[in-house]
Enzyme design. Structure first.
Site, PDB file in Angstrom:
ATOM      1  N   TYR A  49     133.640 117.461  96.707  1.00 56.14           N
ATOM      2  CA  TYR A  49     133.860 117.737  95.286  1.00 56.14           C
ATOM      3  C   TYR A  49     133.057 118.969  94.847  1.00 56.14           C
ATOM      4  CZ  TYR A  49     133.218 117.040  90.215  1.00 56.14           C
ATOM      5  OH  TYR A  49     133.131 117.211  88.859  1.00 56.14           O
TER       6      TYR A  49
HETATM    7  N1  LIG Z   1     132.408 112.510  85.957  1.00 51.58           N
HETATM    8  C1  LIG Z   1     131.352 113.275  85.828  1.00 51.58           C
HETATM    9  O1  LIG Z   1     130.207 112.796  85.707  1.00 51.58           O
HETATM   10  C2  LIG Z   1     131.528 114.785  85.794  1.00 51.58           C
HETATM   11  C3  LIG Z   1     130.392 115.569  85.745  1.00 51.58           C
HETATM   12  C4  LIG Z   1     130.549 116.957  85.614  1.00 51.58           C
HETATM   13  C5  LIG Z   1     131.828 117.506  85.557  1.00 51.58           C
HETATM   14  N2  LIG Z   1     132.923 116.693  85.639  1.00 51.58           N
HETATM   15  C6  LIG Z   1     134.254 117.323  85.527  1.00 51.58           C
HETATM   16  O2  LIG Z   1     134.652 117.247  84.165  1.00 51.58           O
HETATM   17  C7  LIG Z   1     136.077 117.335  84.070  1.00 51.58           C
HETATM   18  C8  LIG Z   1     136.603 116.283  83.111  1.00 51.58           C
HETATM   19  O3  LIG Z   1     136.175 114.988  83.518  1.00 51.58           O
HETATM   20  P1  LIG Z   1     136.849 113.672  82.902  1.00 51.58           P
HETATM   21  O4  LIG Z   1     135.807 112.626  82.886  1.00 51.58           O
HETATM   22  O5  LIG Z   1     137.605 114.015  81.669  1.00 51.58           O
HETATM   23  O6  LIG Z   1     137.905 113.335  84.076  1.00 51.58           O
HETATM   24  P2  LIG Z   1     139.236 112.479  83.986  1.00 51.58           P
HETATM   25  O7  LIG Z   1     139.199 111.539  82.840  1.00 51.58           O
HETATM   26  O8  LIG Z   1     139.439 111.922  85.375  1.00 51.58           O
HETATM   27  O9  LIG Z   1     140.372 113.558  83.663  1.00 51.58           O
HETATM   28  C9  LIG Z   1     140.891 114.393  84.635  1.00 51.58           C
HETATM   29  C10 LIG Z   1     142.285 114.800  84.210  1.00 51.58           C
HETATM   30  O10 LIG Z   1     142.856 115.614  85.237  1.00 51.58           O
HETATM   31  C11 LIG Z   1     144.208 115.265  85.352  1.00 51.58           C
HETATM   32  N3  LIG Z   1     144.753 115.566  86.667  1.00 51.58           N
HETATM   33  C12 LIG Z   1     144.431 115.016  87.859  1.00 51.58           C
HETATM   34  N4  LIG Z   1     145.204 115.507  88.823  1.00 51.58           N
HETATM   35  C13 LIG Z   1     146.028 116.404  88.233  1.00 51.58           C
HETATM   36  C14 LIG Z   1     147.092 117.232  88.704  1.00 51.58           C
HETATM   37  N5  LIG Z   1     147.448 117.249  90.001  1.00 51.58           N
HETATM   38  N6  LIG Z   1     147.743 118.022  87.815  1.00 51.58           N
HETATM   39  C15 LIG Z   1     147.402 118.013  86.504  1.00 51.58           C
HETATM   40  N7  LIG Z   1     146.419 117.254  85.997  1.00 51.58           N
HETATM   41  C16 LIG Z   1     145.742 116.446  86.844  1.00 51.58           C
HETATM   42  C17 LIG Z   1     144.262 113.768  85.102  1.00 51.58           C
HETATM   43  O11 LIG Z   1     145.567 113.402  84.750  1.00 51.58           O
HETATM   44  P3  LIG Z   1     146.000 111.865  84.444  1.00 51.58           P
HETATM   45  O12 LIG Z   1     145.471 111.583  83.071  1.00 51.58           O
HETATM   46  O13 LIG Z   1     147.475 111.904  84.517  1.00 51.58           O
HETATM   47  O14 LIG Z   1     145.351 111.031  85.514  1.00 51.58           O
HETATM   48  C18 LIG Z   1     143.255 113.617  83.983  1.00 51.58           C
HETATM   49  O15 LIG Z   1     143.872 113.743  82.739  1.00 51.58           O
HETATM   50  C19 LIG Z   1     136.607 117.229  85.503  1.00 51.58           C
HETATM   51  O16 LIG Z   1     136.911 118.518  85.956  1.00 51.58           O
HETATM   52  C20 LIG Z   1     135.402 116.680  86.264  1.00 51.58           C
HETATM   53  O17 LIG Z   1     135.421 117.063  87.618  1.00 51.58           O
HETATM   54  C21 LIG Z   1     132.801 115.348  85.749  1.00 51.58           C
END
Ligand SMILES: NC(=O)c1ccc[n+]([C@@H]2O[C@H](COP(=O)([O-])OP(=O)(O)OC[C@H]3O[C@@H](n4cnc5c(N)ncnc54)[C@H](OP(=O)(O)O)[C@@H]3O)[C@@H](O)[C@H]2O)c1
Length: 211
Positions: free
Chosen positions: A125
Site C-alpha cells: 500500500y
Molecule cells: N484508512 C486510513 O487510515 C488512511 C490513512 C491515510 C490515507 N488513507 C487514504 O485516504 C483515502 C480515503 O480513505 P477512505 O477511508 O475514504 O477509504 P474508503 O472509504 O475505502 O473509500 C475509498 C473509495 O475508493 C473507491 N474505489 C475503490 N476502488 C475503486 C475503483 N477501482 N474505481 C473507482 N473507485 C474505487 C471506493 O468505491 P466503493 O464505494 O464503490 O467501494 C470508495 O468509495 C484513500 O486513498 C486511503 O488510501 C487512508
C-alpha cells in the site's frame, strides 16, 4: 471550480463532496455503482459512473481540478494496490495532462514518505501511494499531496497539525482530513507541496496558510 472527486462514495470522499458543494464548487462525483448515485446527489455532487481499473479519461474532461480520494481499501490485496492505489491515481494524472486540467490534489498517506518503515502488510500500500505521489510530482501539474495519519470516524474538530514532516504518527478524523483537502484545493501556497496532517490545535485554514 468544477472538480472531479475520485472515490466520492468513500468515507472521506463523501465529506469532500459535501464540503465542496457547500463551498459553491461544481462536483463531479466518480462512483462505481449507479446505486450510489442518489446519495451523492443528496450531498451536492453530480455522479459519474466509472472504474479506475477501466477507462476513466473522459471523467476529467471539462474539470478544473481532480481530487483523488479513492483506494482499494484495507481488505484488498497487493493487486488492487497496483491497479487502484497506484494505477488509478496515475490514470487520472495522465487524463489531467491530456485535458489541460492543471490542479490535482492527492489523498496520500502518512508513511508513504518511507514505505520500508511500514509493516510487511502495509508495504504494498505504502509503495503504491509513494509511486503515485512521485508520478504526480513529476507531472508538471499544480499538485498538492496530502498525507493524513490513521483515519478515524470521530467527529471533526476543525483543528489540525500540518507540516511537510511531522516526525510522528497519529490519527485524524476523516471529516477533518476532508476539510483539509478542500481548504487546500484553492490555496496556491500549497501548489507543488507535500504535507502530513494529524489532529492538532491549529484551525485548519490557518494550518494550511502557514505551509
Ligand atoms: N484508512 C486510513 O487510515 C488512511 C490513512 C491515510 C490515507 N488513507 C487514504 O485516504 C483515502 C480515503 O480513505 P477512505 O477511508 O475514504 O477509504 P474508503 O472509504 O475505502 O473509500 C475509498 C473509495 O475508493 C473507491 N474505489 C475503490 N476502488 C475503486 C475503483 N477501482 N474505481 C473507482 N473507485 C474505487 C471506493 O468505491 P466503493 O464505494 O464503490 O467501494 C470508495 O468509495 C484513500 O486513498 C486511503 O488510501 C487512508
Amino acid at each position: 471550480m468544477r472538480v472531479l472527486v475520485a472515490g466520492a462514495n468513500g468515507q472521506v470522499g463523501q465529506h469532500i463532496v459535501r464540503f465542496l458543494a457547500e463551498g459553491g464548487h461544481e462536483v463531479r462525483a466518480m462512483i462505481r455503482d449507479e446505486g450510489q448515485a442518489q446519495r451523492l446527489r443528496e450531498l451536492g455532487g453530480e455522479p459519474i459512473v466509472a472504474d479506475l481499473e477501466g477507462e476513466v479519461s473522459h471523467t476529467v474532461e471539462g474539470c478544473d481540478a481532480v481530487i483523488l480520494s479513492a483506494g482499494g481499501g484495507p481488505g484488498s490485496g497487493p493487486e488492487k494496490k497496483e491497479t487502484v492505489d497506484r494505477g488509478g491515481a496515475v490514470k487520472l494524472i495522465e487524463a489531467a495532462q491530456e485535458h489541460g486540467t492543471r490542479r490535482y490534489v492527492m489523498v496520500s498517506a502518512m508513511g508513504a514518505a518511507d514505505p520500508d518503515s511500514g509493516s510487511e502488510a502495509m508495504q504494498p500500500y505504502l509503495y503504491a501511494k509513494a509511486q503515485a505521489d512521485q508520478t504526480l510530482q513529476e507531472s508538471g501539474l499544480d499538485y498538492t499531496i496530502v498525507r493524513p495519519g490513521s483515519l478515524t470516524d470521530d467527529q471533526g474538530t476543525g483543528t489540525v497539525e500540518a507540516a511537510p514532516s511531522l516526525g510522528k504518527r497519529g490519527e485524524i478524523p476523516r471529516e477533518d482530513a476532508a476539510r483539509v483537502i478542500v481548504a487546500t484545493l484553492e490555496r496556491e501556497n500549497t501548489f507543488g507541496k507535500i504535507f502530513e496532517v494529524l489532529s492538532g490545535d491549529t484551525p485548519i485554514e490557518e494550518a494550511i496558510d502557514s505551509l
